[in-house]
Scaffold this motif. Structure first.
Motif, PDB file in Angstrom:
ATOM      1  N   GLU A 234       0.782  -1.302   0.098  1.00  0.00           N
ATOM      2  CA  GLU A 234      -0.065   0.001   0.087  1.00  0.00           C
ATOM      3  C   GLU A 234       1.072   1.296   0.056  1.00  0.00           C
ATOM      4  O   GLU A 234       0.441   2.230  -0.699  1.00  0.00           O
ATOM      5  N   ILE A 235       1.922   1.433   0.646  1.00  0.00           N
ATOM      6  CA  ILE A 235       2.821   2.314   0.687  1.00  0.00           C
ATOM      7  C   ILE A 235       3.585   2.606  -0.525  1.00  0.00           C
ATOM      8  O   ILE A 235       3.543   3.742  -1.283  1.00  0.00           O
ATOM      9  N   ALA A 236       3.944   1.534  -1.619  1.00  0.00           N
ATOM     10  CA  ALA A 236       4.209   1.773  -2.640  1.00  0.00           C
ATOM     11  C   ALA A 236       3.219   2.050  -3.865  1.00  0.00           C
ATOM     12  O   ALA A 236       3.380   3.013  -4.454  1.00  0.00           O
ATOM     13  N   GLU A 237       2.007   1.811  -3.508  1.00  0.00           N
ATOM     14  CA  GLU A 237       0.883   2.155  -4.410  1.00  0.00           C
ATOM     15  C   GLU A 237       0.681   3.918  -4.250  1.00  0.00           C
ATOM     16  O   GLU A 237       0.451   4.559  -5.204  1.00  0.00           O
ATOM     17  N   ILE A 238       0.779   4.237  -2.895  1.00  0.00           N
ATOM     18  CA  ILE A 238       0.474   5.756  -2.771  1.00  0.00           C
ATOM     19  C   ILE A 238       1.770   6.381  -3.513  1.00  0.00           C
ATOM     20  O   ILE A 238       1.271   7.555  -4.294  1.00  0.00           O
ATOM     21  N   ILE A 239       2.998   6.021  -3.421  1.00  0.00           N
ATOM     22  CA  ILE A 239       3.901   6.696  -3.972  1.00  0.00           C
ATOM     23  C   ILE A 239       4.001   6.759  -5.271  1.00  0.00           C
ATOM     24  O   ILE A 239       4.375   7.765  -6.126  1.00  0.00           O
ATOM     25  N   VAL A 240       3.902   5.567  -6.048  1.00  0.00           N
ATOM     26  CA  VAL A 240       3.757   5.442  -7.461  1.00  0.00           C
ATOM     27  C   VAL A 240       2.582   6.248  -8.190  1.00  0.00           C
ATOM     28  O   VAL A 240       2.867   6.638  -9.408  1.00  0.00           O
ATOM     29  N   ASN A 241       1.268   6.460  -7.571  1.00  0.00           N
ATOM     30  CA  ASN A 241       0.229   6.700  -7.936  1.00  0.00           C
ATOM     31  C   ASN A 241      -0.353   8.193  -7.916  1.00  0.00           C
ATOM     32  O   ASN A 241      -1.374   8.617  -8.214  1.00  0.00           O
ATOM     33  N   ASN A 242       0.704   8.662  -7.335  1.00  0.00           N
ATOM     34  CA  ASN A 242       0.204  10.105  -6.730  1.00  0.00           C
ATOM     35  C   ASN A 242       1.574  11.150  -7.301  1.00  0.00           C
ATOM     36  O   ASN A 242       2.614  10.807  -7.148  1.00  0.00           O
ATOM     37  N   PRO A 243       1.376  12.454  -7.548  1.00  0.00           N
ATOM     38  CA  PRO A 243       2.224  13.542  -7.583  1.00  0.00           C
ATOM     39  C   PRO A 243       3.181  13.317  -6.534  1.00  0.00           C
ATOM     40  O   PRO A 243       2.988  13.269  -5.325  1.00  0.00           O
ATOM     41  N   LYS A 244       4.510  13.298  -6.907  1.00  0.00           N
ATOM     42  CA  LYS A 244       5.617  13.073  -6.003  1.00  0.00           C
ATOM     43  C   LYS A 244       5.680  14.215  -4.920  1.00  0.00           C
ATOM     44  O   LYS A 244       6.269  14.055  -3.764  1.00  0.00           O
TER      45      LYS A 244
END
Length: 250
Positions: free
Chosen positions: A213-223
């Motif tokens: 879930e942490i990775a999904e947040i990082i990959v799928n949102n503006p940095k």
């Protein structure tokens, strides 16, 4: 190369003992230092602030764009490695010295995880259970290994990963800056790719969520929004500890 960070007190603590520093070392390098302090009253905050300030200054003063340390020569990975290791060892001596000479600071200490990202390589060092991850594509890989009693039990086969999540000693640290006169940090190097992201975080994040879930947040949102979102994610899952996150984006 871009970097972002955020720290938050969380939902239950009365003091934020986490500290984080991010900075540019050269046109092709940046660094992050993240600490999670421990100790009564203001001792944990003192340990983490002292460590972050000391290591950040060493990195800024010692790093050269060719990888050389001030006063030294030769551009090679060992020079950066030595800079990082000696910086943490010296920080440990500084914190330990204050802890043993000031009764109000007795027992203070801090975790520490730091990265220097230079060109297409990341140099990472850690003590304690603050972590570094490498995110590339949809994959997330934990780089560091937790210095905890639970991790020791898991590696010895005494308990499972699942049992470790609820074990009563799950927060017991086996290695920390300032805990003993001498310290041996762990050191890692990894190659970076065009889409690589390095995540550093205190246990206030990784103890209140899961890596996928942490990775999904990082990959799928503006940095530039990721750190805010990760803090919100930890708080939505309880957030009973201080929460500190930082990312480096190639």
């Amino acid at each position: 190369m871009r970097f972002f960070s955020k720290t938050d007190i969380g939902t239950k603590r009365t003091e934020n003992q986490d500290r984080v520093w991010t900075g540019t070392l050269s046109d092709t390098a940046c660094a992050v230092v993240l600490c999670d302090g421990m100790g009564g009253e203001n001792a944990g905050s003192r340990a983490s602030q002292l460590t972050v300030d000391f290591i950040a200054e060493r990195f800024k003063r010692g790093f050269r764009d060719d990888g050389a340390i001030e006063g030294g020569g030769g551009a090679n990975r060992n020079v950066i490695r030595n800079l990082m290791i000696t910086s943490l060892i010296a920080a440990n001596s500084l914190v330990y010295g204050e802890a043993v000479t000031d009764a109000s600071k007795h027992g203070m200490g801090t975790t520490c995880v730091a990265v220097i990202a230079h060109n297409e390589r990341a140099y990472i060092i850690n003590v304690g259970d603050s972590r570094a991850y490498h995110i590339f594509g949809d994959n997330i890989q934990q780089i560091t290994k937790d210095h905890t009693y639970i991790r020791t039990l898991i590696e010895e086969g005494e308990i499972t990963e699942e049992e470790g999540l609820t074990h009563p000693d799950r927060n017991a640290i086996t290695r920390a800056i300032g805990a003993e006169a001498g310290i041996t940090p762990d050191y890692f190097e990894i190659d970076l790719h065009k889409e690589s992201i390095i995540l550093l975080c205190s246990d206030g994040l990784h103890s209140y969520g899961n890596d996928v879930e942490i990775a999904e947040i990082i990959v799928n949102n503006p940095k530039n929004k990721v750190c805010d979102l990760l803090v919100d994610y930890a708080i939505s899952n309880g957030g009973r500890d201080n929460i500190t996150v930082a990312i480096v984006v190639l």
